[in-house]
Write a protein that holds these residues in place. Structure first.
Motif, PDB file in Angstrom:
ATOM      1  N   GLN A  18       0.821  -1.199   0.000  1.00 46.35           N
ATOM      2  CA  GLN A  18       0.000   0.000   0.000  1.00 46.35           C
ATOM      3  C   GLN A  18       0.861   1.256   0.000  1.00 46.35           C
ATOM      4  O   GLN A  18       2.048   1.235   0.356  1.00 46.35           O
ATOM      5  CB  GLN A  18      -0.907   0.008   1.223  1.00 46.35           C
ATOM      6  N   ASP A  19       0.238   2.345  -0.403  1.00 45.12           N
ATOM      7  CA  ASP A  19       0.869   3.656  -0.308  1.00 45.12           C
ATOM      8  C   ASP A  19       0.911   4.031   1.176  1.00 45.12           C
ATOM      9  O   ASP A  19      -0.129   4.102   1.833  1.00 45.12           O
ATOM     10  CB  ASP A  19       0.041   4.671  -1.106  1.00 45.12           C
ATOM     11  N   SER A  20       2.073   4.268   1.690  1.00 44.00           N
ATOM     12  CA  SER A  20       2.210   4.541   3.129  1.00 44.00           C
ATOM     13  C   SER A  20       1.470   5.806   3.543  1.00 44.00           C
ATOM     14  O   SER A  20       1.114   5.968   4.721  1.00 44.00           O
ATOM     15  CB  SER A  20       3.691   4.652   3.508  1.00 44.00           C
ATOM     16  N   ASP A  21       1.247   6.723   2.596  1.00 43.79           N
ATOM     17  CA  ASP A  21       0.525   7.959   2.905  1.00 43.79           C
ATOM     18  C   ASP A  21      -0.976   7.849   2.629  1.00 43.79           C
ATOM     19  O   ASP A  21      -1.728   8.807   2.876  1.00 43.79           O
ATOM     20  CB  ASP A  21       1.100   9.122   2.082  1.00 43.79           C
ATOM     21  N   ASP A  22      -1.417   6.701   2.087  1.00 45.46           N
ATOM     22  CA  ASP A  22      -2.844   6.517   1.759  1.00 45.46           C
ATOM     23  C   ASP A  22      -3.182   5.043   1.964  1.00 45.46           C
ATOM     24  O   ASP A  22      -3.349   4.285   1.014  1.00 45.46           O
ATOM     25  CB  ASP A  22      -3.106   6.949   0.310  1.00 45.46           C
ATOM     26  N   ARG A  23      -3.279   4.652   3.243  1.00 46.11           N
ATOM     27  CA  ARG A  23      -3.417   3.244   3.588  1.00 46.11           C
ATOM     28  C   ARG A  23      -4.721   2.648   3.074  1.00 46.11           C
ATOM     29  O   ARG A  23      -5.731   3.328   2.940  1.00 46.11           O
ATOM     30  CB  ARG A  23      -3.331   3.076   5.104  1.00 46.11           C
ATOM     31  N   LEU A  24      -4.664   1.362   2.805  1.00 47.33           N
ATOM     32  CA  LEU A  24      -5.792   0.649   2.210  1.00 47.33           C
ATOM     33  C   LEU A  24      -6.834   0.247   3.252  1.00 47.33           C
ATOM     34  O   LEU A  24      -6.503  -0.140   4.374  1.00 47.33           O
ATOM     35  CB  LEU A  24      -5.311  -0.619   1.508  1.00 47.33           C
ATOM     36  N   THR A  25      -8.098   0.341   2.849  1.00 43.39           N
ATOM     37  CA  THR A  25      -9.206  -0.309   3.548  1.00 43.39           C
ATOM     38  C   THR A  25      -9.857  -1.231   2.528  1.00 43.39           C
ATOM     39  O   THR A  25     -10.211  -0.795   1.424  1.00 43.39           O
ATOM     40  CB  THR A  25     -10.225   0.708   4.073  1.00 43.39           C
ATOM     41  N   VAL A  26      -9.998  -2.509   2.873  1.00 41.84           N
ATOM     42  CA  VAL A  26     -10.503  -3.481   1.910  1.00 41.84           C
ATOM     43  C   VAL A  26     -11.604  -4.336   2.537  1.00 41.84           C
ATOM     44  O   VAL A  26     -11.631  -4.561   3.752  1.00 41.84           O
ATOM     45  CB  VAL A  26      -9.379  -4.402   1.382  1.00 41.84           C
ATOM     46  N   THR A  27     -12.518  -4.790   1.676  1.00 41.98           N
ATOM     47  CA  THR A  27     -13.503  -5.807   2.033  1.00 41.98           C
ATOM     48  C   THR A  27     -13.201  -7.021   1.184  1.00 41.98           C
ATOM     49  O   THR A  27     -13.026  -6.893  -0.037  1.00 41.98           O
ATOM     50  CB  THR A  27     -14.938  -5.314   1.770  1.00 41.98           C
ATOM     51  N   PHE A  28     -13.117  -8.188   1.830  1.00 37.29           N
ATOM     52  CA  PHE A  28     -12.730  -9.385   1.075  1.00 37.29           C
ATOM     53  C   PHE A  28     -13.558 -10.580   1.519  1.00 37.29           C
ATOM     54  O   PHE A  28     -14.092 -10.622   2.641  1.00 37.29           O
ATOM     55  CB  PHE A  28     -11.233  -9.679   1.262  1.00 37.29           C
ATOM     56  N   ALA A  29     -13.678 -11.545   0.625  1.00 38.72           N
ATOM     57  CA  ALA A  29     -14.391 -12.784   0.946  1.00 38.72           C
ATOM     58  C   ALA A  29     -13.807 -13.910   0.113  1.00 38.72           C
ATOM     59  O   ALA A  29     -13.820 -13.852  -1.114  1.00 38.72           O
ATOM     60  CB  ALA A  29     -15.884 -12.639   0.672  1.00 38.72           C
ATOM     61  N   HIS A  30     -13.280 -14.916   0.788  1.00 44.74           N
ATOM     62  CA  HIS A  30     -12.830 -16.119   0.108  1.00 44.74           C
ATOM     63  C   HIS A  30     -14.043 -17.011  -0.157  1.00 44.74           C
ATOM     64  O   HIS A  30     -15.017 -17.010   0.610  1.00 44.74           O
ATOM     65  CB  HIS A  30     -11.804 -16.860   0.963  1.00 44.74           C
ATOM     66  N   PHE A  31     -13.977 -17.790  -1.224  1.00 45.76           N
ATOM     67  CA  PHE A  31     -15.109 -18.664  -1.546  1.00 45.76           C
ATOM     68  C   PHE A  31     -14.649 -19.802  -2.447  1.00 45.76           C
ATOM     69  O   PHE A  31     -13.551 -19.768  -3.023  1.00 45.76           O
ATOM     70  CB  PHE A  31     -16.234 -17.877  -2.228  1.00 45.76           C
ATOM     71  N   ALA A  32     -15.501 -20.809  -2.540  1.00 48.94           N
ATOM     72  CA  ALA A  32     -15.284 -21.917  -3.466  1.00 48.94           C
ATOM     73  C   ALA A  32     -16.477 -21.986  -4.417  1.00 48.94           C
ATOM     74  O   ALA A  32     -17.548 -21.430  -4.132  1.00 48.94           O
ATOM     75  CB  ALA A  32     -15.144 -23.232  -2.696  1.00 48.94           C
ATOM     76  N   LEU A  33     -16.295 -22.645  -5.547  1.00 48.57           N
ATOM     77  CA  LEU A  33     -17.395 -22.967  -6.448  1.00 48.57           C
ATOM     78  C   LEU A  33     -17.591 -24.475  -6.370  1.00 48.57           C
ATOM     79  O   LEU A  33     -16.677 -25.238  -6.681  1.00 48.57           O
ATOM     80  CB  LEU A  33     -17.073 -22.525  -7.879  1.00 48.57           C
ATOM     81  N   VAL A  34     -18.773 -24.884  -5.938  1.00 49.60           N
ATOM     82  CA  VAL A  34     -19.010 -26.305  -5.682  1.00 49.60           C
ATOM     83  C   VAL A  34     -20.221 -26.796  -6.472  1.00 49.60           C
ATOM     84  O   VAL A  34     -21.107 -26.014  -6.841  1.00 49.60           O
ATOM     85  CB  VAL A  34     -19.214 -26.577  -4.178  1.00 49.60           C
ATOM     86  N   ALA A  35     -20.255 -28.104  -6.717  1.00 50.28           N
ATOM     87  CA  ALA A  35     -21.393 -28.725  -7.383  1.00 50.28           C
ATOM     88  C   ALA A  35     -22.575 -28.753  -6.422  1.00 50.28           C
ATOM     89  O   ALA A  35     -22.413 -29.140  -5.260  1.00 50.28           O
ATOM     90  CB  ALA A  35     -21.039 -30.138  -7.827  1.00 50.28           C
ATOM     91  N   PRO A  36     -23.788 -28.338  -6.859  1.00 45.38           N
ATOM     92  CA  PRO A  36     -24.932 -28.285  -5.936  1.00 45.38           C
ATOM     93  C   PRO A  36     -25.259 -29.638  -5.309  1.00 45.38           C
ATOM     94  O   PRO A  36     -25.625 -29.704  -4.141  1.00 45.38           O
ATOM     95  CB  PRO A  36     -26.077 -27.803  -6.837  1.00 45.38           C
ATOM     96  N   ALA A  37     -25.141 -30.721  -6.079  1.00 44.62           N
ATOM     97  CA  ALA A  37     -25.564 -32.033  -5.589  1.00 44.62           C
ATOM     98  C   ALA A  37     -24.585 -32.632  -4.591  1.00 44.62           C
ATOM     99  O   ALA A  37     -24.986 -33.302  -3.643  1.00 44.62           O
ATOM    100  CB  ALA A  37     -25.770 -32.991  -6.764  1.00 44.62           C
ATOM    101  N   THR A  38     -23.291 -32.383  -4.791  1.00 43.48           N
ATOM    102  CA  THR A  38     -22.273 -33.051  -3.975  1.00 43.48           C
ATOM    103  C   THR A  38     -21.538 -32.137  -3.013  1.00 43.48           C
ATOM    104  O   THR A  38     -20.968 -32.603  -2.020  1.00 43.48           O
ATOM    105  CB  THR A  38     -21.238 -33.729  -4.885  1.00 43.48           C
ATOM    106  N   GLY A  39     -21.512 -30.846  -3.308  1.00 43.93           N
ATOM    107  CA  GLY A  39     -20.726 -29.930  -2.495  1.00 43.93           C
ATOM    108  C   GLY A  39     -19.245 -29.994  -2.765  1.00 43.93           C
ATOM    109  O   GLY A  39     -18.451 -29.339  -2.086  1.00 43.93           O
ATOM    110  N   LEU A  40     -18.855 -30.751  -3.808  1.00 40.02           N
ATOM    111  CA  LEU A  40     -17.438 -30.875  -4.140  1.00 40.02           C
ATOM    112  C   LEU A  40     -17.006 -29.723  -5.056  1.00 40.02           C
ATOM    113  O   LEU A  40     -17.801 -29.235  -5.865  1.00 40.02           O
ATOM    114  CB  LEU A  40     -17.176 -32.213  -4.839  1.00 40.02           C
TER     115      LEU A  40
END
Length: 285
Positions: A89-111
């Motif tokens: 980040q820019d030391s004079d303009d620090r970052l604020t972030v929103t993040f979300a990890h996720f997976a893409l899974v098959a509806p029937a199996t969850g794999l």
């Protein structure tokens, strides 16, 4: 970095709609948050899952693989499993972030589903509508903090809508926005559907849309692929089918409810439209 959906494809939106919910569903992770990065913050990543990483404030620079990137408010990174890189980040303009990890899974199996890179939006996207992405993303973060089964279900539903929003904004950024029916035509379509017992004239519909009847005829042919008169008939017939299949009303009562004085005319139109009489249509439900 160049791997993304080809929005020029003729059936891209149809295929996307068919895939999301059938081939795969998003499974958000509890590894989500909304943070202001500390003064000494930096990030080197090697991802095992997907990650939406949205810059709310501040500025920074880094790389995804060997491709340099800069980030500022409204920058969204759509990172994939196997992606590597770094961010500072820019030391004079620090970052604020929103993040979300996720997976893409098959509806029937969850794999996990191994989705090709060209079925996903850009890795580095400049949003055209920040709030439309940030608000649902923040909702997902808050829901995952609650951790209950209903919260998880709601998070999945919100996340699916969020992915569609991101894809649409990616298409806009590429100059290939999804086709949307003209708002004036949408207004007329609602006007017709809300009056199944009436047969609105083209003049009345044109007045609602604030265009001339001639212009509305052209708009309908271009946007809907049928004439205004054909759309009115289709709307009435769809309502007739619903009433025949979902109510105990007699054929005569349904005909009158839909504004038909002549029950025989109603029956002829149903037969011509569906290929069977009202009684047969009811029995075929």
């Amino acid at each position: 970095m160049g791997d993304r959906l080809d929005y020029r494809g003729r059936d891209v939106w149809t295929e996307l709609a068919a895939s999301l919910g059938r081939t795969y569903v998003p499974e958000p992770s509890r590894h989500s948050g909304h943070v202001r990065c500390g003064p000494e913050w930096s990030w080197r990543f090697s991802l095992q899952d997907f990650d939406l990483w949205l810059v709310c404030k501040g500025r920074g620079r880094g790389a995804i693989g060997d491709q340099p990137v800069t980030v500022s408010p409204g920058t969204l990174l759509v990172l994939r499993p196997g992606d590597t890189g770094w961010m500072a980040q820019d030391s004079d303009d620090r970052l604020t972030v929103t993040f979300a990890h996720f997976a893409l899974v098959a509806p029937a199996t969850g794999l996990p589903v191994d989705l090709p890179a060209d079925r996903l939006p850009s890795r580095h996207l400049r949003l055209t509508d920040f709030r439309a992405v940030h608000e649902p993303l923040l909702t997902v973060v808050r829901l995952m903090e609650r951790a209950g089964p209903l919260a998880l279900l709601e998070a999945r539903l919100v996340f699916a809508h969020l992915l569609l929003t991101i894809v649409c904004q990616d298409a806009v950024a590429a100059g290939l926005a999804p086709e949307i029916v003209d708002p004036r035509v949408q207004t007329v379509m609602r006007f017709v559907r809300e009056r199944p017992a009436e047969r609105p004239t083209i003049q009345a519909a044109a007045a609602v849309a604030r265009v001339s009847p001639t212009h509305l005829r052209r708009l309908f042919a271009r946007e809907v692929g049928m004439s205004f008169r054909s759309y009115v008939l289709r709307s009435r017939m769809e309502q007739a089918r619903s009433m025949l299949c979902e109510s105990a009303m007699s054929v005569s009562e349904i005909a009158r409810a839909l504004g038909y004085v002549d029950v025989a005319l109603f029956s002829r139109q149903v037969r011509a439209y569906f290929g069977m009489s009202p009684s047969d249509l009811r029995q075929a439900r």
